[in-house]
Design a protein around this motif. Sequence first.
Motif, PDB file in Angstrom:
ATOM      1  N   LEU A  10      35.480  45.802 -24.300  1.00 27.77           N
ATOM      2  CA  LEU A  10      34.811  45.208 -23.143  1.00 27.77           C
ATOM      3  C   LEU A  10      35.816  44.649 -22.157  1.00 27.77           C
ATOM      4  O   LEU A  10      36.918  44.239 -22.522  1.00 27.77           O
ATOM      5  CB  LEU A  10      33.890  44.077 -23.615  1.00 27.77           C
ATOM      6  N   GLU A  11      35.388  44.587 -20.901  1.00 33.09           N
ATOM      7  CA  GLU A  11      36.213  43.995 -19.845  1.00 33.09           C
ATOM      8  C   GLU A  11      35.954  42.487 -19.810  1.00 33.09           C
ATOM      9  O   GLU A  11      34.803  42.049 -19.752  1.00 33.09           O
ATOM     10  CB  GLU A  11      35.864  44.647 -18.513  1.00 33.09           C
ATOM     11  N   SER A  14      33.545  40.596 -17.369  1.00 30.98           N
ATOM     12  CA  SER A  14      32.102  40.824 -17.459  1.00 30.98           C
ATOM     13  C   SER A  14      31.425  39.936 -18.501  1.00 30.98           C
ATOM     14  O   SER A  14      30.213  39.994 -18.661  1.00 30.98           O
ATOM     15  CB  SER A  14      31.831  42.295 -17.794  1.00 30.98           C
ATOM     16  N   SER A  38      41.169  44.662 -17.908  1.00 27.77           N
ATOM     17  CA  SER A  38      40.411  45.588 -17.054  1.00 27.77           C
ATOM     18  C   SER A  38      40.344  46.945 -17.736  1.00 27.77           C
ATOM     19  O   SER A  38      41.187  47.278 -18.564  1.00 27.77           O
ATOM     20  CB  SER A  38      41.058  45.716 -15.674  1.00 27.77           C
ATOM     21  N   MET A  41      37.091  52.797 -16.479  1.00 27.77           N
ATOM     22  CA  MET A  41      35.749  53.356 -16.297  1.00 27.77           C
ATOM     23  C   MET A  41      34.861  52.908 -17.442  1.00 27.77           C
ATOM     24  O   MET A  41      35.333  52.406 -18.452  1.00 27.77           O
ATOM     25  CB  MET A  41      35.781  54.880 -16.249  1.00 27.77           C
ATOM     26  N   LYS A  42      33.558  53.098 -17.259  1.00 25.74           N
ATOM     27  CA  LYS A  42      32.610  52.819 -18.327  1.00 25.74           C
ATOM     28  C   LYS A  42      32.541  54.057 -19.213  1.00 25.74           C
ATOM     29  O   LYS A  42      32.526  55.178 -18.726  1.00 25.74           O
ATOM     30  CB  LYS A  42      31.230  52.530 -17.749  1.00 25.74           C
ATOM     31  N   ALA A  44      30.896  55.410 -23.189  1.00 33.85           N
ATOM     32  CA  ALA A  44      30.265  55.214 -24.490  1.00 33.85           C
ATOM     33  C   ALA A  44      30.636  56.427 -25.328  1.00 33.85           C
ATOM     34  O   ALA A  44      30.248  57.538 -25.006  1.00 33.85           O
ATOM     35  CB  ALA A  44      28.752  55.094 -24.348  1.00 33.85           C
ATOM     36  N   ILE A  53      30.024  59.218 -19.947  1.00 36.43           N
ATOM     37  CA  ILE A  53      30.599  58.332 -18.943  1.00 36.43           C
ATOM     38  C   ILE A  53      29.555  58.079 -17.868  1.00 36.43           C
ATOM     39  O   ILE A  53      28.678  58.899 -17.622  1.00 36.43           O
ATOM     40  CB  ILE A  53      31.890  58.907 -18.312  1.00 36.43           C
ATOM     41  N   ALA A  54      29.633  56.939 -17.229  1.00 40.31           N
ATOM     42  CA  ALA A  54      28.682  56.569 -16.183  1.00 40.31           C
ATOM     43  C   ALA A  54      29.141  57.167 -14.860  1.00 40.31           C
ATOM     44  O   ALA A  54      30.059  56.663 -14.235  1.00 40.31           O
ATOM     45  CB  ALA A  54      28.574  55.051 -16.087  1.00 40.31           C
ATOM     46  N   ASP A  57      28.877  55.074 -11.435  1.00 47.34           N
ATOM     47  CA  ASP A  57      29.743  53.912 -11.264  1.00 47.34           C
ATOM     48  C   ASP A  57      30.734  54.192 -10.137  1.00 47.34           C
ATOM     49  O   ASP A  57      31.586  55.053 -10.249  1.00 47.34           O
ATOM     50  CB  ASP A  57      30.475  53.633 -12.580  1.00 47.34           C
ATOM     51  N   SER A  60      34.427  54.430 -10.864  1.00 46.50           N
ATOM     52  CA  SER A  60      34.892  55.479 -11.767  1.00 46.50           C
ATOM     53  C   SER A  60      35.812  56.455 -11.036  1.00 46.50           C
ATOM     54  O   SER A  60      35.542  56.845  -9.913  1.00 46.50           O
ATOM     55  CB  SER A  60      33.695  56.245 -12.337  1.00 46.50           C
TER      56      SER A  60
END
Length: 67
Positions: A10-11, A14, A38, A41-42, A44, A53-54, A57, A60
């Motif tokens: 996690l960043e 956030s 940091s 990119m996001k 999962a 990937i998102a 975003d 990104s």
Amino acid sequence: MGGVACRLLLEAASLDEEHRQRLSEYMAAGVEVKVADSLPMKLALFDGQHGLIALLDRSSPVLCGPP
């Protein structure tokens, strides 16, 4: 059965106090939690072969729409 390994990266920016408390609970349940200053990119990642990937975003680096 060995179960499923669960890892979170996690960043730091956030996370508020409520989220940090929840992460402590996850860690107590065996989840590996790491916090970075940091992230680029996001992402999962579900296993060694498939990921998500998102694309919506804006931060990104992945090009996700027509020019």
